[in-house]
Design an enzyme around this catalytic site. Structure first.
Site, mmCIF file in Angstrom:
data_model
loop_
_atom_site.group_PDB
_atom_site.id
_atom_site.type_symbol
_atom_site.label_atom_id
_atom_site.label_comp_id
_atom_site.label_asym_id
_atom_site.label_seq_id
_atom_site.Cartn_x
_atom_site.Cartn_y
_atom_site.Cartn_z
ATOM 1 N N ASN A 20 -0.255 -4.484 -3.528
ATOM 2 C CA ASN A 20 -1.436 -3.620 -3.453
ATOM 3 C C ASN A 20 -1.041 -2.150 -3.591
ATOM 4 O O ASN A 20 -1.435 -1.306 -2.803
ATOM 5 C CB ASN A 20 -2.204 -3.869 -2.152
ATOM 6 C CG ASN A 20 -2.623 -5.318 -2.008
ATOM 7 O OD1 ASN A 20 -1.839 -6.151 -1.548
ATOM 8 N ND2 ASN A 20 -3.845 -5.630 -2.398
ATOM 9 N N SER A 56 0.836 -1.200 0.000
ATOM 10 C CA SER A 56 0.000 0.000 0.000
ATOM 11 C C SER A 56 0.879 1.261 0.000
ATOM 12 O O SER A 56 1.590 1.516 -0.967
ATOM 13 C CB SER A 56 -0.973 -0.044 1.171
ATOM 14 O OG SER A 56 -2.005 0.899 1.009
ATOM 15 N N HIS A 88 -7.628 -5.854 -0.402
ATOM 16 C CA HIS A 88 -6.454 -5.033 -0.119
ATOM 17 C C HIS A 88 -5.505 -5.674 0.886
ATOM 18 O O HIS A 88 -4.299 -5.451 0.823
ATOM 19 C CB HIS A 88 -6.888 -3.654 0.384
ATOM 20 C CG HIS A 88 -5.781 -2.647 0.414
ATOM 21 N ND1 HIS A 88 -5.135 -2.219 -0.728
ATOM 22 C CD2 HIS A 88 -5.186 -1.999 1.450
ATOM 23 C CE1 HIS A 88 -4.202 -1.332 -0.402
ATOM 24 N NE2 HIS A 88 -4.214 -1.184 0.907
#
Length: 233
Positions: A83, A59, A204
């Site tokens: 992700n 992320s 996610h």
């Protein structure tokens, strides 16, 4: 994992005790950019002095990983973005910037990220519960600083992938609505030696909900040559 990679893991976890390594640094201030986070990480790698290392991030960490591969290629043997976001459309960009502004106020719903990460109906699963506990412990100002950089960082290094030559993995879940499979595939296509891996049935937090599949992908990535990485070779 070789000695160089172990050294980075130990340093970032704070396991090095009194041994030589990077000094503890003050937190970045509110308003810091993705470039500031990448520069911070670059100083860690320089201070370690361990040679090229394998860098993986999830992320926001994926944005930093991509940035360090672009800015400090001599320090990076291979890179993995889990992700990661890439070139959001206007609607997604406006939504994430609105969330960043809300987090700055301190009056934000800490359940909302969990719903985005996992979807509805997963509240009683172990990974969801763990993420809820960890999110509750997050420092609000640190979260606001990181999220602000995250909100504005999807395009920062987007045009640098054609110049990144190390083996590059782009992994996400097929149900991730914000770090989408299309983004992973676009980055893999743009990179000189990139490969996309899409984990079916996950979102996610695929690293928590499908750890075996993610670990298998990372284990294979650690062995790739540039030729093996190239566009789903």
């Amino acid at each position: 994992m070789d000695a160089a990679d172990r050294g980075v893991v130990e340093a970032l976890r704070g396991d090095r005790g009194g041994s030589a390594g990077p000094r503890r640094k003050p937190p970045l201030p509110l308003g810091a950019s993705l470039e500031d986070f990448v520069a911070w990480f670059a100083t860690v790698l320089v201070e370690l002095g361990r040679g090229p290392v394998s860098v993986a991030g999830h992320s926001m960490g994926a944005l930093i990983a991509g940035g360090i591969a672009a800015e400090a290629p001599d320090h990076v043997a291979r890179v993995a973005l889990l992700n990661g976001v890439y070139m959001r459309d206007d609607a997604a960009r406006n939504a994430v910037k609105a969330r960043a502004a809300e987090i700055v106020t301190g009056a934000f719903d800490r359940e909302a990220p969990l719903r985005r990460w996992f979807g509805e109906g997963h509240e009683h699963e172990e990974a969801y519960a763990l993420s809820r506990r960890l999110l509750a412990l997050v420092d609000q100002q640190g979260y606001a600083t990181a999220y602000g950089a995250f909100a504005g960082g999807d395009a920062t290094y987007a045009d640098r992938w054609p110049h990144v030559t190390c083996p590059s993995l782009f992994l996400t879940g097929d149900g991730d609505l914000n770090s989408t499979p299309a983004m992973a595939e676009a980055m893999a296509a743009a990179a000189r030696n990139g490969r996309a891996v899409i984990i079916e049935g996950h979102r996610h937090m695929v690293n928590l909900t499908a750890p075996e599949a993610v670990n298998a992908a990372l284990t294979e990535w650690m062995t790739w040559t540039r030729e093996e990485a190239r566009h789903d070779a």
